[in-house]
Design a protein around this motif. Sequence first.
Motif, mmCIF file in Angstrom:
data_model
loop_
_atom_site.group_PDB
_atom_site.id
_atom_site.type_symbol
_atom_site.label_atom_id
_atom_site.label_comp_id
_atom_site.label_asym_id
_atom_site.label_seq_id
_atom_site.Cartn_x
_atom_site.Cartn_y
_atom_site.Cartn_z
ATOM 1 N N THR A 101 4.412 -0.581 26.144
ATOM 2 C CA THR A 101 3.635 0.586 25.752
ATOM 3 C C THR A 101 4.423 1.852 26.081
ATOM 4 O O THR A 101 5.298 1.848 26.947
ATOM 5 C CB THR A 101 2.286 0.637 26.480
ATOM 6 O OG1 THR A 101 2.528 0.797 27.885
ATOM 7 C CG2 THR A 101 1.481 -0.639 26.251
ATOM 8 N N GLU A 102 4.092 2.932 25.401
ATOM 9 C CA GLU A 102 4.804 4.187 25.657
ATOM 10 C C GLU A 102 4.587 4.655 27.094
ATOM 11 O O GLU A 102 5.475 5.248 27.708
ATOM 12 C CB GLU A 102 4.358 5.261 24.668
ATOM 13 C CG GLU A 102 2.858 5.529 24.681
ATOM 14 C CD GLU A 102 2.429 6.552 23.644
ATOM 15 O OE1 GLU A 102 3.294 7.264 23.120
ATOM 16 O OE2 GLU A 102 1.223 6.633 23.368
ATOM 17 N N SER A 129 8.268 0.772 21.382
ATOM 18 C CA SER A 129 6.968 1.191 21.900
ATOM 19 C C SER A 129 5.842 0.718 20.989
ATOM 20 O O SER A 129 5.816 1.063 19.807
ATOM 21 C CB SER A 129 6.928 2.716 22.014
ATOM 22 O OG SER A 129 5.633 3.162 22.328
ATOM 23 N N ASP A 130 4.927 -0.096 21.532
ATOM 24 C CA ASP A 130 3.748 -0.499 20.777
ATOM 25 C C ASP A 130 2.700 -1.053 21.732
ATOM 26 O O ASP A 130 2.983 -1.356 22.886
ATOM 27 C CB ASP A 130 4.085 -1.527 19.687
ATOM 28 C CG ASP A 130 4.536 -2.863 20.246
ATOM 29 O OD1 ASP A 130 3.723 -3.531 20.913
ATOM 30 O OD2 ASP A 130 5.694 -3.261 20.006
ATOM 31 N N TYR A 131 1.486 -1.176 21.226
ATOM 32 C CA TYR A 131 0.371 -1.684 22.021
ATOM 33 C C TYR A 131 -0.043 -3.087 21.587
ATOM 34 O O TYR A 131 -1.083 -3.588 22.016
ATOM 35 C CB TYR A 131 -0.829 -0.728 21.913
ATOM 36 C CG TYR A 131 -0.643 0.522 22.743
ATOM 37 C CD1 TYR A 131 -1.200 0.627 24.013
ATOM 38 C CD2 TYR A 131 0.121 1.577 22.288
ATOM 39 C CE1 TYR A 131 -1.016 1.757 24.791
ATOM 40 C CE2 TYR A 131 0.319 2.717 23.053
ATOM 41 C CZ TYR A 131 -0.252 2.805 24.303
ATOM 42 O OH TYR A 131 -0.053 3.926 25.077
ATOM 43 N N ARG A 146 3.541 -5.713 29.953
ATOM 44 C CA ARG A 146 2.103 -5.567 29.756
ATOM 45 C C ARG A 146 1.405 -5.621 31.102
ATOM 46 O O ARG A 146 1.983 -6.074 32.102
ATOM 47 C CB ARG A 146 1.556 -6.678 28.849
ATOM 48 C CG ARG A 146 2.030 -6.611 27.401
ATOM 49 C CD ARG A 146 1.545 -5.381 26.671
ATOM 50 N NE ARG A 146 1.993 -5.319 25.288
ATOM 51 C CZ ARG A 146 3.094 -4.744 24.872
ATOM 52 N NH1 ARG A 146 3.918 -4.179 25.756
ATOM 53 N NH2 ARG A 146 3.413 -4.712 23.593
#
Length: 297
Positions: A101-102, A129-131, A146
């Motif tokens: 994540t960012e 960067s991602d969720y 995570r």
Amino acid sequence: MPREHYSDLLALISVAEERSFTRAAARLGISQSMLSHTIRELEARLGVRLLTRTTRSVSVTEAGERLLRVVAPRFKDIESELRHVSELSETPAGTLRITATEHAIDTLLWPKLSGILAAYPKIKVELSSDYAFTDIVQGRYDFGVRLGDGLTRDSSAVRIAPDLQFAIVGAPSYFAARAMPASPQDLTNHACINLRLPTRGNLYAWELKQDQSELNVRVDGQLVFNGIYQIVNAALSGYGLAYVPEDLARPHLESGRLLPVMKSWWRTFPGYHLYYSSQRETSRAMQILIEALRYGK
């Protein structure tokens, strides 16, 4: 098959793994037209179709599956041996691909990675960067980052951060004409800023906890973002309540630009973990990253 055609087999393996000529071409660093030509020539030499192509997908034929069962493991063995030989070098090298994540990249990874890059100039790092709860094997990542409660059992993981609390916050301007909510049920009467999760395409339900009571609350409002920093900025501008990592909100809480909301319902999650495939051998570069990020070392 002559040695000069071994690269054709690598092309076939890439297309079969990616299930896409576009992604396979990007992975191999060649054009899609060149990749298609390579596969057609391979099929012509063997006299059998290896792939079935449609406008939307690529699948492997029975003959292709048979060939891949034999050659793919051998190429993986060769890659593994080449990696081992390269690591006999005194200088650790290689590219490490990480999905996170960012927030994790900004507050945790980058402060430590900058030191690693300075100490090991032949190590390269690619941060995505991602969720999404990314399949790192399918995505060809070396690591993912995570929170601890989101890890799968089929991966190895190392804790790299303390527990993380999430806070509900809102700007004083937002509360100028509104009463502050006192319970999770009150959130339905407020404008809340949502986070879009890419994995399933739905909105993140706020995970709240008070003593032994746990609630996942689906909120509504005018704004939806796919990044936590944008949510903080929107909250600062008075567009609604936000549910964000407390460390991001803290400077604004201390300055009074944001106000704490329903603090007894703020939830603490197991801290960030670095996870990687348990089926894969770790390179020296990977080991250096693991040790540099390990929490409480």
